[in-house]
Design a protein around this motif. Structure first.
Motif, PDB file in Angstrom:
ATOM      1  N   ILE A  71       0.733  -1.225   0.046  1.00  0.00           N
ATOM      2  CA  ILE A  71      -0.737   0.542   0.112  1.00  0.00           C
ATOM      3  C   ILE A  71       0.641   1.686  -0.246  1.00  0.00           C
ATOM      4  O   ILE A  71       0.069   2.615   0.249  1.00  0.00           O
ATOM      5  N   SER A  72       1.522   1.088   0.733  1.00  0.00           N
ATOM      6  CA  SER A  72       2.800   2.422   0.186  1.00  0.00           C
ATOM      7  C   SER A  72       5.078   1.797  -0.335  1.00  0.00           C
ATOM      8  O   SER A  72       5.399   1.564  -0.023  1.00  0.00           O
ATOM      9  N   PRO A  73       3.977   1.818  -1.716  1.00  0.00           N
ATOM     10  CA  PRO A  73       5.551   2.010  -2.477  1.00  0.00           C
ATOM     11  C   PRO A  73       7.388   1.930  -1.746  1.00  0.00           C
ATOM     12  O   PRO A  73       7.901   0.874  -2.310  1.00  0.00           O
ATOM     13  N   PHE A  74       6.932   3.099  -1.319  1.00  0.00           N
ATOM     14  CA  PHE A  74       8.714   4.155  -1.164  1.00  0.00           C
ATOM     15  C   PHE A  74       8.727   2.965   0.102  1.00  0.00           C
ATOM     16  O   PHE A  74       9.631   3.774   0.782  1.00  0.00           O
ATOM     17  N   SER A  75       7.620   2.525   0.996  1.00  0.00           N
ATOM     18  CA  SER A  75       8.079   2.617   2.577  1.00  0.00           C
ATOM     19  C   SER A  75       8.219   3.142   3.040  1.00  0.00           C
ATOM     20  O   SER A  75       8.580   3.848   4.487  1.00  0.00           O
ATOM     21  N   LYS A  76       7.452   4.493   2.756  1.00  0.00           N
ATOM     22  CA  LYS A  76       6.946   5.865   3.802  1.00  0.00           C
ATOM     23  C   LYS A  76       5.912   5.721   4.543  1.00  0.00           C
ATOM     24  O   LYS A  76       5.028   5.031   3.893  1.00  0.00           O
ATOM     25  N   ILE A  77       5.578   6.178   5.526  1.00  0.00           N
ATOM     26  CA  ILE A  77       4.392   6.524   6.556  1.00  0.00           C
ATOM     27  C   ILE A  77       4.440   8.271   6.157  1.00  0.00           C
ATOM     28  O   ILE A  77       5.428   8.738   6.001  1.00  0.00           O
ATOM     29  N   PRO A  78       3.001   8.900   6.443  1.00  0.00           N
ATOM     30  CA  PRO A  78       1.632   7.849   6.387  1.00  0.00           C
ATOM     31  C   PRO A  78       1.039   7.412   5.140  1.00  0.00           C
ATOM     32  O   PRO A  78       1.351   7.793   3.942  1.00  0.00           O
ATOM     33  N   THR A  79       0.023   6.364   5.519  1.00  0.00           N
ATOM     34  CA  THR A  79      -0.836   5.426   4.611  1.00  0.00           C
ATOM     35  C   THR A  79      -1.788   5.389   5.591  1.00  0.00           C
ATOM     36  O   THR A  79      -1.962   5.432   6.564  1.00  0.00           O
ATOM     37  N   ILE A  80      -2.901   5.396   4.149  1.00  0.00           N
ATOM     38  CA  ILE A  80      -4.422   5.534   4.989  1.00  0.00           C
ATOM     39  C   ILE A  80      -4.892   4.284   3.896  1.00  0.00           C
ATOM     40  O   ILE A  80      -4.916   3.937   2.962  1.00  0.00           O
ATOM     41  N   VAL A  81      -6.107   3.754   4.756  1.00  0.00           N
ATOM     42  CA  VAL A  81      -6.758   2.572   3.659  1.00  0.00           C
ATOM     43  C   VAL A  81      -8.150   3.035   3.606  1.00  0.00           C
ATOM     44  O   VAL A  81      -8.914   3.240   5.310  1.00  0.00           O
ATOM     45  N   ASP A  82      -8.938   3.302   2.917  1.00  0.00           N
ATOM     46  CA  ASP A  82     -10.860   4.123   3.629  1.00  0.00           C
ATOM     47  C   ASP A  82     -11.227   2.760   2.634  1.00  0.00           C
ATOM     48  O   ASP A  82     -11.669   2.142   1.984  1.00  0.00           O
ATOM     49  N   HIS A  83     -11.658   2.142   4.239  1.00  0.00           N
ATOM     50  CA  HIS A  83     -12.661   0.739   4.303  1.00  0.00           C
ATOM     51  C   HIS A  83     -14.053   1.063   3.683  1.00  0.00           C
ATOM     52  O   HIS A  83     -14.813   0.470   3.381  1.00  0.00           O
ATOM     53  N   LEU A  84     -14.278   2.232   3.559  1.00  0.00           N
ATOM     54  CA  LEU A  84     -15.659   2.857   2.895  1.00  0.00           C
ATOM     55  C   LEU A  84     -15.471   2.511   1.102  1.00  0.00           C
ATOM     56  O   LEU A  84     -16.668   3.173   1.029  1.00  0.00           O
ATOM     57  N   ASN A  85     -14.993   3.143   0.594  1.00  0.00           N
ATOM     58  CA  ASN A  85     -14.413   3.175  -0.407  1.00  0.00           C
ATOM     59  C   ASN A  85     -13.424   2.322  -1.002  1.00  0.00           C
ATOM     60  O   ASN A  85     -12.519   2.037  -1.392  1.00  0.00           O
ATOM     61  N   ASN A  86     -14.264   1.521  -1.405  1.00  0.00           N
ATOM     62  CA  ASN A  86     -13.266  -0.265  -1.882  1.00  0.00           C
ATOM     63  C   ASN A  86     -12.355  -0.940  -1.868  1.00  0.00           C
ATOM     64  O   ASN A  86     -10.979  -1.119  -2.373  1.00  0.00           O
ATOM     65  N   LYS A  87     -11.426  -0.708   0.120  1.00  0.00           N
ATOM     66  CA  LYS A  87     -10.087  -0.350   0.765  1.00  0.00           C
ATOM     67  C   LYS A  87      -9.274   0.153  -0.327  1.00  0.00           C
ATOM     68  O   LYS A  87      -8.335  -0.105  -0.816  1.00  0.00           O
ATOM     69  N   GLU A  88      -9.620   1.790  -0.675  1.00  0.00           N
ATOM     70  CA  GLU A  88      -8.373   2.631  -1.659  1.00  0.00           C
ATOM     71  C   GLU A  88      -7.664   2.657  -0.731  1.00  0.00           C
ATOM     72  O   GLU A  88      -7.616   3.236   0.579  1.00  0.00           O
ATOM     73  N   ALA A  89      -5.968   1.936  -0.854  1.00  0.00           N
ATOM     74  CA  ALA A  89      -5.070   3.079  -0.256  1.00  0.00           C
ATOM     75  C   ALA A  89      -4.494   4.429  -0.891  1.00  0.00           C
ATOM     76  O   ALA A  89      -3.859   4.758  -2.676  1.00  0.00           O
TER      77      ALA A  89
END
Length: 208
Positions: free
Chosen positions: A46-64
């Motif tokens: 979900i984070s190709p560069f291994s950086k934070i932050p990242t979110i996952v929207d579980h109300l939108n098809n688990k959009e990362a």
């Protein structure tokens, strides 16, 4: 439900503050950067560069969504707050200034001055001067503007957590009266106070 993958850094605090400001339900999945959690395959998915932050929207098809600036835009558009369409260009400019200059340069100063003091005198001096110049640019701009891009926006939310580490910078926030005033106005916002503590409930916002 928004799931925030993060740790206790300025970039991480941007998103927790934003989530508190817009009132979306969220949970935090903490990553221990010192142990290399950011390099685990499930996070790199979900984070190709291994950086934070990242979110996952579980109300939108688990959009990362990765990259803090992109996350702020995503949440602003989702909520309809802090990203005035009439002022979008100005907000974008100050948001990109934070992403491209303010955060990276101050981060380099932290690297040399706080974490590796004595490693490179040239590095310490260079990034001290750049950080001081960033303070001056912000202070001059805020002499004529209450916030960075008109009304309080994601540009302020992106920039404030980096100035909140002023006690690391050795610059002297009180020497920049306009920047200091802006800092204190934002620091008094309930959502900022709560979002600042998203990892460590005992942490207090540094006073100028």
């Amino acid at each position: 439900m928004i799931e925030l993958f993060s740790s206790d850094t300025p970039n991480g605090k941007k998103i927790s503050i934003m989530l508190e400001e817009i009132g979306l339900e969220y949970k935090v999945t903490k990553l221990d950067l010192s142990k290399g959690d950011q390099f685990k395959p499930e996070f790199k998915n979900i984070s190709p560069f291994s950086k934070i932050p990242t979110i996952v929207d579980h109300l939108n098809n688990k959009e990362a969504v990765f990259e803090s600036g992109a996350i702020l835009i995503y949440l602003a558009e989702k909520s309809g707050r802090f990203y005035d369409k009439k002022n979008k260009l100005k907000i974008d400019q100050w948001l990109m200034a934070q992403m491209g200059s303010i955060g990276p340069f101050i981060g380099q100063y932290h690297y040399f001055f706080r974490f590796n003091k004595g490693l490179s005198e040239i590095g310490e001096k260079r990034y001290f001067e750049i950080t001081k110049s960033i303070y001056k640019v912000l202070d001059d701009h805020l002499a004529k503007n209450k916030f960075l891009a008109g009304e309080y926006s994601i540009a302020d939310i992106a920039t404030w957590p980096w100035i909140a580490r002023h006690h690391w910078h050795d610059i002297g926030l009180k020497n920049f009266s306009n920047l200091c005033k802006w800092y204190e106005i934002i620091a008094s916002r309930p959502a900022v106070i709560k979002g600042y503590k998203f990892i460590d409930e005992k942490s207090e916002i540094p006073k100028p």
